[in-house]
Design a protein around this motif. Structure first.
Motif, short mmCIF file in Angstrom:
data_model
loop_
_atom_site.label_atom_id
_atom_site.label_comp_id
_atom_site.label_asym_id
_atom_site.label_seq_id
_atom_site.Cartn_x
_atom_site.Cartn_y
_atom_site.Cartn_z
N VAL A 236 11.49 8.55 14.15
CA VAL A 236 9.68 8.11 14.61
C VAL A 236 9.27 6.77 13.66
CG1 VAL A 236 9.04 10.52 14.78
CG2 VAL A 236 8.67 9.52 12.32
N GLU A 237 7.74 5.77 14.80
CA GLU A 237 7.96 4.52 13.86
C GLU A 237 6.61 5.15 13.84
OE1 GLU A 237 8.24 0.54 15.70
OE2 GLU A 237 6.32 0.98 16.57
N LEU A 238 6.15 4.61 12.45
CA LEU A 238 4.53 4.83 12.41
C LEU A 238 3.90 3.21 12.54
CD1 LEU A 238 5.53 6.76 8.84
CD2 LEU A 238 5.07 7.18 11.10
N THR A 239 2.60 3.54 12.94
CA THR A 239 1.78 2.26 13.05
C THR A 239 0.49 2.39 12.11
OG1 THR A 239 3.04 2.02 15.11
CG2 THR A 239 0.18 0.22 14.62
N ILE A 240 0.16 2.07 11.39
CA ILE A 240 -0.71 1.66 10.99
C ILE A 240 -1.88 0.73 10.93
CG2 ILE A 240 -1.81 2.18 8.54
CD1 ILE A 240 0.37 2.98 7.60
N PHE B 208 0.99 -1.34 -0.23
CA PHE B 208 -0.05 0.09 -0.08
C PHE B 208 1.60 1.11 -0.09
CE2 PHE B 208 0.54 -1.16 4.64
CZ PHE B 208 0.92 -0.35 4.77
N SER B 209 -0.07 2.81 -0.16
CA SER B 209 0.77 3.22 -0.48
C SER B 209 0.04 4.50 0.11
CB SER B 209 1.32 3.97 -1.42
OG SER B 209 1.08 5.68 -2.18
N PHE B 210 0.43 6.10 1.02
CA PHE B 210 -0.07 6.87 1.28
C PHE B 210 0.30 7.92 1.65
CE2 PHE B 210 1.95 4.45 4.91
CZ PHE B 210 2.64 5.45 5.89
N SER B 211 -0.29 8.94 1.54
CA SER B 211 0.86 10.32 1.41
C SER B 211 0.73 10.81 2.67
CB SER B 211 0.83 11.17 0.72
OG SER B 211 0.68 10.77 -0.84
N GLY C 142 -9.90 -2.04 4.20
CA GLY C 142 -9.85 -2.56 2.33
C GLY C 142 -8.86 -1.21 2.80
N LYS C 143 -8.54 -0.30 2.99
CA LYS C 143 -7.96 1.22 2.58
C LYS C 143 -6.52 1.35 4.08
CE LYS C 143 -11.47 3.44 1.39
NZ LYS C 143 -12.31 4.56 0.98
N PRO C 144 -5.93 1.49 4.07
CA PRO C 144 -4.81 1.17 4.76
C PRO C 144 -4.74 2.60 4.89
CG PRO C 144 -3.63 0.37 3.05
CD PRO C 144 -4.70 0.26 2.37
N ASP C 145 -4.52 3.70 4.26
CA ASP C 145 -4.53 4.91 4.28
C ASP C 145 -5.54 6.07 4.42
OD1 ASP C 145 -6.05 4.80 2.05
OD2 ASP C 145 -5.07 6.37 1.05
#
Length: 186
Positions: free
Chosen positions: A144-148, A121-124, A154-157
């Motif tokens: 930093v650590e990013l947690t998604i 997946f990709s996000f901005s 179905g959309k991780p962003d």
């Protein structure tokens, strides 16, 4: 060599004298395009460029050449050009300055850049906001650590992203943290 004035290909170049071959900006080819590449061994920037006239599609050039060209541009000197053809030549209406090309072997970018497939997946994100959260939460190294999280759509962003500081080389749980929203792309 033409590249967007909003870009600065020198920012990611190594500052350490011992890293000679990566203290400059390299002209590299990737996916049939020309880029100005810079790295310090931890990050790599690839600025899309367009060769003009007799520009070479390879070589490593000193950061000072790009700084001189940018300085002339900021002074609003008409017709500033940067030629990269075995030496870097910065020309303006009132002066010409030459910088010798650097010796050495630059990083093989083709072995570093991930292939386009598979993309999970990709996000901005707004990088300025991310840097502010790193500082606000006490990151010692700016990391930093990013947690998604999976919100079941179905959309991780689609939801907020947790931002946790890195202190003493480790992510700090149960301490300061931040939340950042992805930028909606249309």
């Amino acid at each position: 060599m033409h590249y967007p004035k909003t870009c600065d290909p020198t920012i990611c170049a190594a500052a350490e004298v011992t890293r000679y071959a990566i203290r400059g900006v390299a002209v590299v080819q990737h996916d049939g395009k020309t880029f100005l590449a810079a790295t310090d061994g931890r990050k790599l920037s690839m600025v899309l460029a367009t060769p003009e006239g007799d520009d070479h599609a390879s070589g490593i050039y000193p950061v000072d050449a790009f700084v001189a060209a940018k300085r002339k541009t900021f002074r609003k000197t008409p017709e500033v050009s940067l030629s990269l053809n075995g030496k870097a030549v910065v020309r303006s209406t009132d002066s010409t300055k030459e910088f010798p090309a650097m010796e050495g072997r630059f990083l093989d970018v083709a072995n570093v850049i991930p292939t386009r497939e598979p993309v999970l997946f990709s996000f901005s994100l707004n990088a300025e906001f991310l840097a502010q959260l790193a500082k606000a939460t006490g990151s010692e190294c700016g990391g930093v650590e990013l947690t998604i999280r999976d919100f079941g759509d179905g959309k991780p962003d689609s939801g907020p992203i947790e931002v946790r500081p890195i202190v003493a080389g480790q992510t700090v749980d149960n301490a300061s943290f931040g939340i950042i929203m992805p930028i909606e792309r249309k």
